[in-house]
Design a protein around this motif. Structure first.
Motif, PDB file in Angstrom:
ATOM      1  N   ARG A  26      -9.161   6.649  -3.296  1.00 22.96           N
ATOM      2  CA  ARG A  26      -7.951   7.142  -3.955  1.00 22.96           C
ATOM      3  C   ARG A  26      -6.863   7.395  -2.917  1.00 22.96           C
ATOM      4  O   ARG A  26      -7.144   7.514  -1.725  1.00 22.96           O
ATOM      5  N   TRP A  27      -5.634   7.455  -3.413  1.00 22.09           N
ATOM      6  CA  TRP A  27      -4.506   7.856  -2.576  1.00 22.09           C
ATOM      7  C   TRP A  27      -4.343   9.360  -2.652  1.00 22.09           C
ATOM      8  O   TRP A  27      -4.225   9.923  -3.735  1.00 22.09           O
ATOM      9  N   GLU A  28      -4.315  10.010  -1.509  1.00 21.83           N
ATOM     10  CA  GLU A  28      -4.019  11.435  -1.431  1.00 21.83           C
ATOM     11  C   GLU A  28      -2.549  11.557  -1.044  1.00 21.83           C
ATOM     12  O   GLU A  28      -2.145  11.149   0.046  1.00 21.83           O
ATOM     13  N   LEU A  29      -1.737  12.105  -1.945  1.00 22.69           N
ATOM     14  CA  LEU A  29      -0.296  12.099  -1.745  1.00 22.69           C
ATOM     15  C   LEU A  29       0.122  13.060  -0.637  1.00 22.69           C
ATOM     16  O   LEU A  29      -0.467  14.118  -0.450  1.00 22.69           O
ATOM     17  N   ARG A  30       1.161  12.650   0.097  1.00 22.24           N
ATOM     18  CA  ARG A  30       1.760  13.441   1.166  1.00 22.24           C
ATOM     19  C   ARG A  30       3.244  13.619   0.823  1.00 22.24           C
ATOM     20  O   ARG A  30       4.072  12.802   1.213  1.00 22.24           O
ATOM     21  N   PRO A  31       3.611  14.652   0.064  1.00 23.43           N
ATOM     22  CA  PRO A  31       4.994  14.808  -0.403  1.00 23.43           C
ATOM     23  C   PRO A  31       6.008  14.799   0.739  1.00 23.43           C
ATOM     24  O   PRO A  31       5.808  15.442   1.770  1.00 23.43           O
ATOM     25  N   THR A  32       7.093  14.057   0.545  1.00 23.88           N
ATOM     26  CA  THR A  32       8.111  13.906   1.584  1.00 23.88           C
ATOM     27  C   THR A  32       9.337  14.773   1.348  1.00 23.88           C
ATOM     28  O   THR A  32      10.140  14.949   2.267  1.00 23.88           O
ATOM     29  N   GLY A  33       9.542  15.229   0.135  1.00 26.89           N
ATOM     30  CA  GLY A  33      10.722  16.029  -0.173  1.00 26.89           C
ATOM     31  C   GLY A  33      11.972  15.229  -0.421  1.00 26.89           C
ATOM     32  O   GLY A  33      13.060  15.796  -0.515  1.00 26.89           O
ATOM     33  N   THR A 319       4.699  -0.658  -0.409  1.00 28.31           N
ATOM     34  CA  THR A 319       4.261  -1.174   0.885  1.00 28.31           C
ATOM     35  C   THR A 319       3.055  -0.398   1.371  1.00 28.31           C
ATOM     36  O   THR A 319       2.819   0.745   0.960  1.00 28.31           O
ATOM     37  N   VAL A 320       2.273  -1.014   2.266  1.00 27.14           N
ATOM     38  CA  VAL A 320       1.034  -0.423   2.758  1.00 27.14           C
ATOM     39  C   VAL A 320       0.840  -0.840   4.209  1.00 27.14           C
ATOM     40  O   VAL A 320       1.234  -1.930   4.616  1.00 27.14           O
ATOM     41  N   ASP A 321       0.230   0.055   5.007  1.00 29.21           N
ATOM     42  CA  ASP A 321      -0.052  -0.233   6.408  1.00 29.21           C
ATOM     43  C   ASP A 321      -1.355   0.458   6.781  1.00 29.21           C
ATOM     44  O   ASP A 321      -1.557   1.626   6.434  1.00 29.21           O
ATOM     45  N   CYS A 322      -2.230  -0.260   7.477  1.00 31.69           N
ATOM     46  CA  CYS A 322      -3.562   0.259   7.780  1.00 31.69           C
ATOM     47  C   CYS A 322      -3.926   0.033   9.251  1.00 31.69           C
ATOM     48  O   CYS A 322      -4.767  -0.823   9.563  1.00 31.69           O
ATOM     49  N   PRO A 323      -3.335   0.782  10.186  1.00 33.08           N
ATOM     50  CA  PRO A 323      -3.760   0.640  11.586  1.00 33.08           C
ATOM     51  C   PRO A 323      -5.207   1.056  11.776  1.00 33.08           C
ATOM     52  O   PRO A 323      -5.942   0.470  12.543  1.00 33.08           O
ATOM     53  N   SER A 324      -5.626   2.084  11.089  1.00 29.36           N
ATOM     54  CA  SER A 324      -7.014   2.548  10.933  1.00 29.36           C
ATOM     55  C   SER A 324      -7.050   3.264   9.601  1.00 29.36           C
ATOM     56  O   SER A 324      -7.658   2.806   8.641  1.00 29.36           O
ATOM     57  N   THR A 325      -6.323   4.376   9.512  1.00 30.20           N
ATOM     58  CA  THR A 325      -6.064   5.026   8.234  1.00 30.20           C
ATOM     59  C   THR A 325      -5.016   4.224   7.465  1.00 30.20           C
ATOM     60  O   THR A 325      -4.044   3.760   8.035  1.00 30.20           O
ATOM     61  N   CYS A 326      -5.222   4.059   6.149  1.00 31.76           N
ATOM     62  CA  CYS A 326      -4.250   3.346   5.328  1.00 31.76           C
ATOM     63  C   CYS A 326      -3.211   4.310   4.776  1.00 31.76           C
ATOM     64  O   CYS A 326      -3.550   5.360   4.206  1.00 31.76           O
ATOM     65  N   TRP A 327      -1.945   3.950   4.933  1.00 31.21           N
ATOM     66  CA  TRP A 327      -0.820   4.659   4.358  1.00 31.21           C
ATOM     67  C   TRP A 327      -0.115   3.734   3.368  1.00 31.21           C
ATOM     68  O   TRP A 327      -0.122   2.517   3.545  1.00 31.21           O
ATOM     69  N   ALA A 328       0.523   4.312   2.348  1.00 29.04           N
ATOM     70  CA  ALA A 328       1.337   3.552   1.404  1.00 29.04           C
ATOM     71  C   ALA A 328       2.585   4.344   1.092  1.00 29.04           C
ATOM     72  O   ALA A 328       2.600   5.579   1.175  1.00 29.04           O
ATOM     73  N   ALA A 329       3.675   3.639   0.719  1.00 24.68           N
ATOM     74  CA  ALA A 329       4.944   4.298   0.404  1.00 24.68           C
ATOM     75  C   ALA A 329       5.631   3.541  -0.715  1.00 24.68           C
ATOM     76  O   ALA A 329       5.390   2.345  -0.920  1.00 24.68           O
ATOM     77  N   GLY A 330       6.509   4.250  -1.433  1.00 23.84           N
ATOM     78  CA  GLY A 330       7.191   3.606  -2.542  1.00 23.84           C
ATOM     79  C   GLY A 330       8.302   4.438  -3.130  1.00 23.84           C
ATOM     80  O   GLY A 330       8.955   5.225  -2.440  1.00 23.84           O
ATOM     81  N   GLU A 331       8.503   4.289  -4.446  1.00 29.56           N
ATOM     82  CA  GLU A 331       9.653   4.884  -5.122  1.00 29.56           C
ATOM     83  C   GLU A 331       9.545   6.410  -5.158  1.00 29.56           C
ATOM     84  O   GLU A 331       8.466   6.993  -5.057  1.00 29.56           O
ATOM     85  N   LYS A 332      10.724   7.048  -5.305  1.00 25.98           N
ATOM     86  CA  LYS A 332      10.863   8.500  -5.438  1.00 25.98           C
ATOM     87  C   LYS A 332      10.195   9.239  -4.295  1.00 25.98           C
ATOM     88  O   LYS A 332       9.590  10.301  -4.486  1.00 25.98           O
ATOM     89  N   GLY A 333      10.269   8.664  -3.082  1.00 23.75           N
ATOM     90  CA  GLY A 333       9.718   9.312  -1.903  1.00 23.75           C
ATOM     91  C   GLY A 333       8.214   9.403  -1.853  1.00 23.75           C
ATOM     92  O   GLY A 333       7.652  10.201  -1.096  1.00 23.75           O
ATOM     93  N   ARG A 334       7.527   8.550  -2.612  1.00 25.62           N
ATOM     94  CA  ARG A 334       6.061   8.658  -2.727  1.00 25.62           C
ATOM     95  C   ARG A 334       5.363   8.072  -1.511  1.00 25.62           C
ATOM     96  O   ARG A 334       5.565   6.922  -1.146  1.00 25.62           O
ATOM     97  N   VAL A 335       4.523   8.872  -0.867  1.00 29.58           N
ATOM     98  CA  VAL A 335       3.699   8.441   0.269  1.00 29.58           C
ATOM     99  C   VAL A 335       2.282   8.916   0.025  1.00 29.58           C
ATOM    100  O   VAL A 335       2.059  10.044  -0.431  1.00 29.58           O
TER     101      VAL A 335
END
Length: 341
Positions: A26-33, A319-335
């Motif tokens: 699952r994606w665990e969200l990291r709020p950006t504000g 978009t998504v990037d996985c150097p080791s840990t996978c991160w994703a980002a998108g609309e409404k500041g969602r990470v």
């Protein structure tokens, strides 16, 4: 530097799995504000990541997404930063898109406290889409065709200066062909010399390949759907030979169309797997032998190099990037950060 969010919210409650069961992906969200659409993403590791997007937004975290700092170049609120490439917590390059001098490249070496503008597009009809690096010094930027040829820039000093590749070194663009600036992943590299450009919009969805660091290019057809709103939106290579391309039709995001292809020969040939994600996908990344694909309609995971897929999330990411840990980002500041994958 303005801190937008400090110690935002506690992490989501852990789901206790039965003994011996695999943890839930699952994606665990990291709020950006922020409410900007974040189509640019460059994750350095589990703690450091940069994101960029609309409204002149550039954010950086150094604590795994618990807090974010607004570090955009001053006076760029009207720009749309569709791509960011970070080398560490201090050094990064961002690309803004648009016709004429709206396409710009900026570089920072102090974590975004100061920026130098290192490129401003001098051609009124040119439009730059993506930037990618082989290492800390050697990189490329690509733009849509002008006069029937794509634009490619080369840097050898970490983005401090850029030189344009001669037009005759690139294959002719087909009628209506261009790149999609949807995820910062229409240009990618692998190893020290190989690079690929994803295209669509024309009669065929193609991938351009360079084996000499970006100076000369050839083109290959893919089985993905191509139209003014469809094509290859993102391409990623695990090695200089093993790659995956994703896309579809952003005007029909849930449509069951050809949206994924695999290559085992460096992009010379592409084939559709027997089973693929359903709907438009704009971002893709390798994580070891697994592949993660994302789009506004959800996220998918393949554990066998792209041959079989399952959807594990229905939320929107670009978009998504996985150097080791996978991160994703998108609309409404969602990470989000991938857990259990």
């Amino acid at each position: 530097m303005k801190i937008l969010l400090l110690a935002a919210v506690a992490a989501s409650l852990l789901v206790v799995a039965p003994a011996g069961a695999a943890p839930e992906t699952r994606w665990e969200l990291r709020p950006t504000g922020v409410d900007a659409r974040l189509r640019g993403l460059s994750a350095v590791d589990a703690r450091v990541a940069w994101v960029s997007g609309s409204k002149g937004t550039v954010l950086r975290t150094t604590d795994g997404g618990r807090s974010w700092a607004s570090v955009a170049p001053p006076g760029t609120e009207a720009l749309d930063f569709r791509d960011v490439e970070a080398f560490d917590a201090r050094n990064a390059v961002v690309l803004s898109i648009g016709p004429g001098d709206s396409s710009r490249i900026y570089r920072t070496s102090d974590g975004g406290r100061t920026w130098a503008q290192t490129f401003a597009n001098p051609e009124p009809d040119a439009f730059y889409d993506c930037v990618a690096f082989f290492d800390r010094f050697r990189g490329l930027a690509m733009g849509d065709p002008v006069g029937g040829r794509f634009r490619v820039l080369v840097t050898r000093d970490g983005g401090r200066s850029w030189r344009r590749v001669p037009e005759e070194n690139l294959p002719p663009a087909s009628d209506g062909e261009f790149g999609f600036a949807a995820s910062g992943q229409c240009l990618t590299t692998a190893g020290s010399r190989d690079a690929w450009i994803a295209t669509g919009g024309g009669a065929r969805a193609r991938v351009l390949h360079s084996g000499d660091g970006g100076w000369r290019w050839t083109a290959s057809d893919t089985p993905l759907l191509s139209s003014p709103s469809a094509g290859v939106f993102a391409v990623a290579f695990r090695t200089p030979r093993q790659g995956v391309a994703v896309g579809g039709d952003y005007a029909d995001p849930a449509g069951a169309v050809a949206n994924l292809a695999l290559s085992g020969d460096g992009g010379r040939t592409w084939r559709a797997p027997s089973q693929a994600p359903v709907g438009y996908r704009s971002g893709v990344a390798w994580r070891g032998g697994s592949v993660v694909a994302v789009g506004p309609g959800g996220s998918d995971l393949s554990r066998d190099g792209g041959r079989h897929w399952r959807q594990f999330d229905q939320g929107s990411f670009d978009t998504v990037d996985c150097p080791s840990t996978c991160w994703a980002a998108g609309e409404k500041g969602r990470v989000g950060v991938l857990t259990g994958g």
